[in-house]
Design a protein around this motif. Structure first.
Motif, mmCIF file in Angstrom:
data_model
loop_
_atom_site.group_PDB
_atom_site.id
_atom_site.type_symbol
_atom_site.label_atom_id
_atom_site.label_comp_id
_atom_site.label_asym_id
_atom_site.label_seq_id
_atom_site.Cartn_x
_atom_site.Cartn_y
_atom_site.Cartn_z
ATOM 1 N N GLU A 82 -4.311 -0.645 11.604
ATOM 2 C CA GLU A 82 -5.481 -0.141 10.873
ATOM 3 C C GLU A 82 -5.923 -1.151 9.811
ATOM 4 O O GLU A 82 -7.116 -1.372 9.613
ATOM 5 N N ILE A 83 -4.968 -1.785 9.131
ATOM 6 C CA ILE A 83 -5.315 -2.802 8.140
ATOM 7 C C ILE A 83 -6.001 -3.984 8.819
ATOM 8 O O ILE A 83 -7.004 -4.505 8.330
ATOM 9 N N GLN A 84 -5.489 -4.389 9.975
ATOM 10 C CA GLN A 84 -6.111 -5.483 10.729
ATOM 11 C C GLN A 84 -7.531 -5.106 11.129
ATOM 12 O O GLN A 84 -8.460 -5.903 10.971
ATOM 13 N N ARG A 85 -7.724 -3.903 11.621
ATOM 14 C CA ARG A 85 -9.049 -3.453 12.033
ATOM 15 C C ARG A 85 -10.021 -3.459 10.844
ATOM 16 O O ARG A 85 -11.150 -3.917 10.946
ATOM 17 N N LEU A 86 -9.562 -2.942 9.697
ATOM 18 C CA LEU A 86 -10.412 -2.937 8.510
ATOM 19 C C LEU A 86 -10.739 -4.354 8.048
ATOM 20 O O LEU A 86 -11.875 -4.652 7.683
ATOM 21 N N PHE A 87 -9.739 -5.219 8.039
ATOM 22 C CA PHE A 87 -9.947 -6.602 7.600
ATOM 23 C C PHE A 87 -10.959 -7.314 8.487
ATOM 24 O O PHE A 87 -11.877 -7.976 8.000
ATOM 25 N N ILE A 88 -10.819 -7.159 9.789
ATOM 26 C CA ILE A 88 -11.732 -7.834 10.716
ATOM 27 C C ILE A 88 -13.149 -7.302 10.556
ATOM 28 O O ILE A 88 -14.108 -8.067 10.497
ATOM 29 N N LEU A 124 -1.429 4.019 6.167
ATOM 30 C CA LEU A 124 -2.061 2.856 6.780
ATOM 31 C C LEU A 124 -1.042 2.094 7.620
ATOM 32 O O LEU A 124 0.079 1.842 7.180
ATOM 33 N N SER A 125 -1.430 1.732 8.823
ATOM 34 C CA SER A 125 -0.571 0.944 9.699
ATOM 35 C C SER A 125 -1.066 -0.502 9.694
ATOM 36 O O SER A 125 -2.172 -0.800 9.228
ATOM 37 N N CYS A 126 -0.250 -1.390 10.228
ATOM 38 C CA CYS A 126 -0.672 -2.794 10.332
ATOM 39 C C CYS A 126 -1.922 -2.905 11.195
ATOM 40 O O CYS A 126 -2.832 -3.674 10.877
ATOM 41 N N TRP A 176 -11.373 9.049 8.782
ATOM 42 C CA TRP A 176 -11.536 9.984 9.889
ATOM 43 C C TRP A 176 -10.499 9.726 10.976
ATOM 44 O O TRP A 176 -9.868 10.652 11.475
ATOM 45 N N ARG A 177 -10.313 8.449 11.335
ATOM 46 C CA ARG A 177 -9.324 8.094 12.366
ATOM 47 C C ARG A 177 -7.919 8.518 11.952
ATOM 48 O O ARG A 177 -7.171 9.075 12.737
ATOM 49 N N ARG A 178 -7.571 8.225 10.705
ATOM 50 C CA ARG A 178 -6.223 8.547 10.228
ATOM 51 C C ARG A 178 -6.011 10.055 10.140
ATOM 52 O O ARG A 178 -4.927 10.554 10.419
ATOM 53 N N GLU A 231 0.828 -1.201 0.000
ATOM 54 C CA GLU A 231 0.000 0.000 0.000
ATOM 55 C C GLU A 231 0.868 1.260 0.000
ATOM 56 O O GLU A 231 0.603 2.211 -0.729
ATOM 57 N N HIS A 232 1.927 1.259 0.793
ATOM 58 C CA HIS A 232 2.822 2.426 0.842
ATOM 59 C C HIS A 232 3.545 2.617 -0.482
ATOM 60 O O HIS A 232 3.742 3.747 -0.929
ATOM 61 N N ALA A 233 3.952 1.525 -1.123
ATOM 62 C CA ALA A 233 4.682 1.623 -2.382
ATOM 63 C C ALA A 233 3.777 2.093 -3.524
ATOM 64 O O ALA A 233 4.213 2.860 -4.386
ATOM 65 N N GLN A 234 2.533 1.650 -3.526
ATOM 66 C CA GLN A 234 1.644 1.987 -4.635
ATOM 67 C C GLN A 234 0.946 3.324 -4.457
ATOM 68 O O GLN A 234 0.755 4.055 -5.422
ATOM 69 N N HIS A 235 0.524 3.644 -3.234
ATOM 70 C CA HIS A 235 -0.318 4.824 -3.061
ATOM 71 C C HIS A 235 0.282 5.884 -2.147
ATOM 72 O O HIS A 235 0.015 7.061 -2.340
ATOM 73 N N GLY A 236 1.029 5.502 -1.135
ATOM 74 C CA GLY A 236 1.508 6.475 -0.166
ATOM 75 C C GLY A 236 0.354 6.972 0.690
ATOM 76 O O GLY A 236 -0.757 6.466 0.636
ATOM 77 N N ALA A 237 0.614 8.002 1.480
ATOM 78 C CA ALA A 237 -0.423 8.548 2.350
ATOM 79 C C ALA A 237 -1.026 9.788 1.707
ATOM 80 O O ALA A 237 -0.295 10.666 1.258
#
Length: 97
Positions: free
Chosen positions: A52-58, A48-50, A77-79, A35-41
């Motif tokens: 946040e990705i875990q939270r979204l996935f769950i 995106l952190s690990c 919003w959180r980010r 995600e960081h390589a393709q899009h950045g912030a």
């Protein structure tokens, strides 16, 4: 009975727990790096952190209580809030030095 038998039982249960945990963390790390390589912030958001990705996935895969659009808006919003908090912290830290 030797003491090795007890050690073997603990070791095998430990590996049954740690192996999936390490695989899950490796998956999150690869997704984060990709995600960081393709899009950045985007501006005004932290990357995106690990976690946040875990939270979204769950919330998307395991417990889909809301729509995907709602969850992604909530994540943005959180980010954004975390980016503002980070900027304020850095400003306050720079002012005291």
């Amino acid at each position: 009975m030797s003491s090795w038998a007890g050690d073997d039982r603990r070791y095998s249960s430990w590996t049954r727990w740690v192996t999936p945990a390490m695989l899950a963390h490796a998956f999150l790390t690869v997704v984060r790096a990709d995600e960081h390589a393709q899009h950045g912030a985007p501006d005004g958001l932290i990357p995106l952190s690990c976690n946040e990705i875990q939270r979204l996935f769950i919330t998307l895969a395991v417990r889909p209580d809301h729509t995907a659009a709602h969850l992604l808006d909530w994540s943005r919003w959180r980010r954004r809030h975390q980016a503002r908090a980070r900027a304020c912290h850095y400003r306050r830290q720079a002012a005291t030095t």
